[in-house]
Design an enzyme around this catalytic site. Structure first.
Site, mmCIF file in Angstrom:
data_model
loop_
_atom_site.group_PDB
_atom_site.id
_atom_site.type_symbol
_atom_site.label_atom_id
_atom_site.label_comp_id
_atom_site.label_asym_id
_atom_site.label_seq_id
_atom_site.Cartn_x
_atom_site.Cartn_y
_atom_site.Cartn_z
ATOM 1 N N LYS A 1 -78.352 105.070 -54.025
ATOM 2 C CA LYS A 1 -78.419 104.476 -55.363
ATOM 3 C C LYS A 1 -77.736 105.358 -56.410
ATOM 4 C CE LYS A 1 -81.098 100.991 -54.018
ATOM 5 N NZ LYS A 1 -81.365 101.232 -52.591
HETATM 6 C C1 LIG Z 1 -81.633 100.339 -51.538
HETATM 7 C C2 LIG Z 1 -81.509 100.912 -50.201
HETATM 8 C C3 LIG Z 1 -81.052 100.144 -49.114
HETATM 9 C C4 LIG Z 1 -80.712 98.685 -49.249
HETATM 10 O O1 LIG Z 1 -79.539 98.475 -50.029
HETATM 11 P P1 LIG Z 1 -79.241 97.051 -50.660
HETATM 12 O O2 LIG Z 1 -78.040 97.251 -51.515
HETATM 13 O O3 LIG Z 1 -80.467 96.685 -51.462
HETATM 14 O O4 LIG Z 1 -79.016 96.101 -49.540
HETATM 15 C C5 LIG Z 1 -80.908 100.758 -47.899
HETATM 16 N N1 LIG Z 1 -81.234 102.053 -47.729
HETATM 17 C C6 LIG Z 1 -81.697 102.823 -48.735
HETATM 18 C C7 LIG Z 1 -82.063 104.238 -48.463
HETATM 19 C C8 LIG Z 1 -81.838 102.280 -49.997
HETATM 20 O O5 LIG Z 1 -82.295 103.036 -51.010
#
Ligand SMILES: *Cc1c(COP(=O)(O)O)cnc(C)c1O
Length: 495
Positions: free
Chosen positions: A112
């Site tokens: 993120k």
């Molecule tokens: C948010 C997240 C995901 C999923 O990603 P999306 O874009 O919501 O599909 C997968 N792994 C981790 C560690 C995340 O923080």
């Protein structure tokens, strides 16, 4: 030609890039999508010689056409700096028959950070460009990682407040500790009695509430979103796919034009959609391998054409993927419905009312680039242990879901195309699950004892993000019911 953003639920609602970033969500729950995706205008050979920041500029300038070069470069320079523990920003590590794109070297050790370290800059720039006088209230639902990354990005940014809702019993101990120790006098963290879907639905409802928006405006506030429903999240996520491909070119693994596959551990469908957009920009990606955990609503969707959220919500060791309503899938549905907002509306209304919808055979045919599969809890743990034993590489639980699904894909298809696996979190963020996967003897140890043990067996330096929370004071302890989210926001903003 400028890229205009239009709503998936009403094609006549349009916005410039900066307006779409400011709004986050379109009206009536729609999502902003680009009216076209321009082709890269520098060659992949040239990009292969560029740094992460330079690649970021070449991608973002095509999508955020109402930002000046100076504005974009200011945003990029502010975002991808020493907050990352490597100058590469997103290193590509070749292990166990795949290329792991490590997207967790930012401040909060999950992918993120790749978008949320730049979103505050984009948002503040967008507010200036559009003469916004109100303070911006970032309203965010998190399954664990977005919350902390958004808090870190927006803490003490003038003219903003950030409110994060997370499922009180649905995140890892380290994820929760990271959030509730967040400093900054514009930050608010609220646990809800409910799951991530409840949090996301509550947030979306507040966005769509016109009366609330007017009241906010009178008090000098307006909402925006740090979730991947905001196009300001998705576009920065396109960058690292271009970066990964061109690193494989640079090190001679592939030649320019040769296809790669990508595997993405998926929750809200933002990360994999960014890869799909990168392909439309000209990146040679052959297959999009969508990996789910036991909440396998997307696997079922790709297998049957029916999206059905009517099922038990399962708490897994990959909590950031514990999602039954994958918001960004709407952007793909809109696309395969021929950009027909009426058709898309009907399906999304069915999802709201009945919890399910079915796409037509014609639409399904347009999904042939996607492959879906899922990993059970047991398979995920076994993959962590196997790759640790064979390659001395320790991956987190989400990445392990992806690696497991990749193995299934290769078994199913025999496809040997070079493959990039999105490695979405540091194993330090999910230390307990990771260590127990390696050896059940770790079950009795405390979270921070396990951190030290992970350090010992992996030789990977403990990230600053973990050191920071060892002894940090808990600053947020608000908990509310899922039905009280709006009242909680009113209390925070003194409306
Ligand atoms: C948010 C997240 C995901 C999923 O990603 P999306 O874009 O919501 O599909 C997968 N792994 C981790 C560690 C995340 O923080």
């Amino acid at each position: 030609m400028d890229v205009t953003y239009k709503s998936t639920r009403n094609s006549s609602e349009t916005a410039t890039a900066s307006q779409a970033i400011l709004k986050g969500l379109a009206e009536r729950g729609g999502l902003f999508v680009p009216d076209h995706i321009p082709a890269l205008d520098v060659s992949l050979e040239t990009l292969a010689k560029m740094s992460y920041k330079q690649v970021a500029y070449e991608v973002m300038k095509l999508m955020f056409t109402d930002f000046t070069e100076e504005e974009l470069k200011h945003c990029i320079d502010g975002a991808y700096d020493k907050k990352f523990d490597t100058e590469l920003i997103a290193p590509l590590v070749s292990k166990a028959g795949a290329h792991y794109l490590e997207l967790f070297h930012g401040a909060t050790i999950a992918f993120k950070d790749m978008a949320l370290s730049i979103l505050p800059y984009l948002l503040v720039t967008a507010a200036k460009k559009n003469n916004v006088k109100n303070d911006i209230v970032i309203l965010t639902a998190t399954s664990g990682d977005t919350g902390k990354a958004a808090l870190a990005g927006f803490a003490d940014v003038p003219g903003t407040k950030i409110i994060v809702f997370y499922p009180k019993n649905g995140v890892s101990p380290i994820q929760e500790k990271q959030m509730v120790t967040q400093k900054g006098n514009n930050t608010y963290v609220v646990g809800i009695v409910g799951n991530f879907d409840d949090a996301q639905t509550g947030v979306k409802n507040m966005f769509s509430d016109k009366a609330l928006a007017e009241e906010m405006d009178r008090a000098g506030y307006q909402f925006s979103s740090a979730n991947s429903i905001n196009i300001g999240r998705l576009v920065p996520q396109m960058v690292y796919y271009v970066y990964a491909y061109t690193r494989l070119v640079a090190d001679g693994t592939i030649s320019v034009g040769e296809p790669i596959n990508v595997v993405v551990p998926t929750g809200n469908f933002g990360n994999i959609l960014a890869a799909y957009y990168a392909k439309e920009m000209g990146l040679p990606i052959a297959k999009f391998i969508c990996a789910s955990n036991e909440n396998k609503v997307l696997y079922d969707f790709f297998a049957t054409g029916v999206y059905d959220k009517n099922r038990d919500f399962i708490l897994t060791s990959s909590p950031s993927m514990d999602i039954l309503i994958s918001s960004n899938l709407e952007r793909l549905i809109y696309r395969i419905a021929g950009e027909d907002s009426e058709k898309n509306n009907q399906l999304m209304q069915a999802l709201t009312k009945e919890g399910k919808y079915e796409i037509t055979g014609e639409m399904r045919a347009k999904l042939s680039l996607f492959y879906g599969n899922y990993a059970s809890e047991q398979e995920t743990a076994a993959t962590i242990k196997r790759v640790y034993t064979s390659d001395h590489y320790i991956m987190d639980t989400h990445t392990a879901v992806a690696a497991t699904v990749y193995d299934k894909y290769v078994k199913d298809t025999g496809d040997k195309t070079p493959t990039v696996i999105a490695s979405t979190a540091s194993p330090y963020k999910f230390t307990r699950s990771v260590m127990e996967a390696i050896d059940t003897k770790y079950a009795s140890q405390s979270d921070f004892a396990l951190v030290d043990e992970l350090n010992r067996i992996s030789g990977v330096t403990i990230p600053q993000a973990i050191e920071d929370i060892r002894s940090a004071e808990i600053l947020h302890d608000t908990v509310c019911d899922k039905a009280e989210m709006e009242q909680t926001v009113r209390d925070i903003l003194k409306l």
